[in-house]
Enzyme design. Sequence first.
Site, PDB file in Angstrom:
ATOM      1  N   ASP A   1       0.880  -1.167   0.000  1.00 15.24           N
ATOM      2  CA  ASP A   1       0.000   0.000   0.000  1.00 15.24           C
ATOM      3  C   ASP A   1       0.915   1.213   0.000  1.00 15.24           C
ATOM      4  O   ASP A   1       1.706   1.383   0.927  1.00 15.24           O
ATOM      5  CB  ASP A   1      -0.876   0.012   1.251  1.00 15.24           C
TER       6      ASP A   1
ATOM      7  N   ASP B   1     -13.780  -5.045  -2.251  1.00 14.26           N
ATOM      8  CA  ASP B   1     -13.644  -4.946  -0.798  1.00 14.26           C
ATOM      9  C   ASP B   1     -14.973  -5.390  -0.192  1.00 14.26           C
ATOM     10  O   ASP B   1     -15.991  -4.718  -0.375  1.00 14.26           O
ATOM     11  CB  ASP B   1     -13.322  -3.502  -0.381  1.00 14.26           C
TER      12      ASP B   1
END
Lengths: 203, 251
Positions: free
Chosen positions: B11, B130
């Site tokens: 990330d 997600d």
Amino acid sequence: MIALIDYGAGNLTSVKKALTSLGAEFVVPDSPAQCAEAKALIVPGVGHFAATSALDPQWRDAIAGAVRAGTPLLGICVGMQWLYEGSEEAPEVPGLGLVEGRCRLLRGNAAERLKIPHVGWNALEVTRGTSRLLAGLSSGAHVYFTHSYAAPVTPDCVAATTHAEPFAAAVERDRVFGVQFHPEKSGETGLRILRNFLDLSSC
Amino acid sequence: MLTKRIIACMDVRDGQVVKGVQFQQLRHAGDPAALARRYNVEGIDEVVILDITATLESRRALAQTIRAVAHEIFLPLTVGGGIGSEDDAAAAVDAGADKVSLNTAALRSPELITTLARRYGSQAVIVAIDAKRRNGGFGVFVRSGTTDAARDAVEWARQAESRGAGEILLTSMDRDGTRAGFDCELTAAVADAVNIPVIASGGAGGLDHFADVFTRGHADAALAASIFHYADTGVAELKRFLHARGIPIRI
């Protein structure tokens, strides 16, 4: 100097990067005539077989002519499939026909969760120990695949891979070479294969 | 035999790797190119860069990050986070990405999946989902997990496949960063519903978790971030463990 053939399908970035790291010089020819000047030709490829139709008769003649004149040719992924007579993916688009056979859709096996596209690292089963392209590699070496169509295992096949069924992972016929996997994304094993191609091309 | 893939995710915010817990509490985890180099030596199968802020400034930093990472590794590289248009995807591909991962934009305009699949091939288009447990099912969230998309994860995965997605990157928001293990029920529900590979993400904490998600979760690949960043679990150690358990792995 290597001629890296760009027919507009996807990007050449990773192949260029791999060649650069191996110290090879390359050009992306603007016109078919430049193929005759190259010491070796690479036809990369991702995506749909129909994209190879951008290689019109002038390109086809130039590439086939260079091979007849002794220039080694490496096809990668769809670039390998294009070396055959054609593919079920786009039956109306002819391949170069330098290798016998036609590519067809892999069947997979839903019950065994063998999905299509075949994506990921799979093992090479070397079927001809005298391969120049695969020199120094042994059966079981893993390389990265991402494809749905593949060529059949024929006498020109130097390595097969099995995904529900065996298919040609690497092919070699005189100066014509092809790999269904992506050597530029297959770590050290892939770089070794590209190095072998550069060596046999004296590049 | 096709091996199960181990994928390291970074990330990235402003050119640095960061990691949070359940999408919050970010902390720094290092330089992307240095991490990629280490993962490559350890035998990682694939690398994913997710730009988790995707502001205009970080987008420019992202292209540099992609180039720096692509320079280090000759492995498949996926880039996601804030890819909202064909131009965004082209910028990532031009910088060296082999695949792009779409999330919010794919739900907003599913035709973008098809457009990119036509341009780069399905193998280059990942749809990231997600998902969060809800009413006995699995809901979909967008905008870095902040907005309920009012969709069912399994149904959306099927639609993404029919639009031309080549893989599904499925993150359990309930498990993200918790190290409590992957959500195997979620993963199996999606993996059994589609014919394209499913990458499980969220919750990796120990070696057993990977074995579970490949067996019970039917995952084709498993992605983790923090356990690899901080070298709690080495990639090589994980692969030896899975291999010894009879799971097909590239050693």
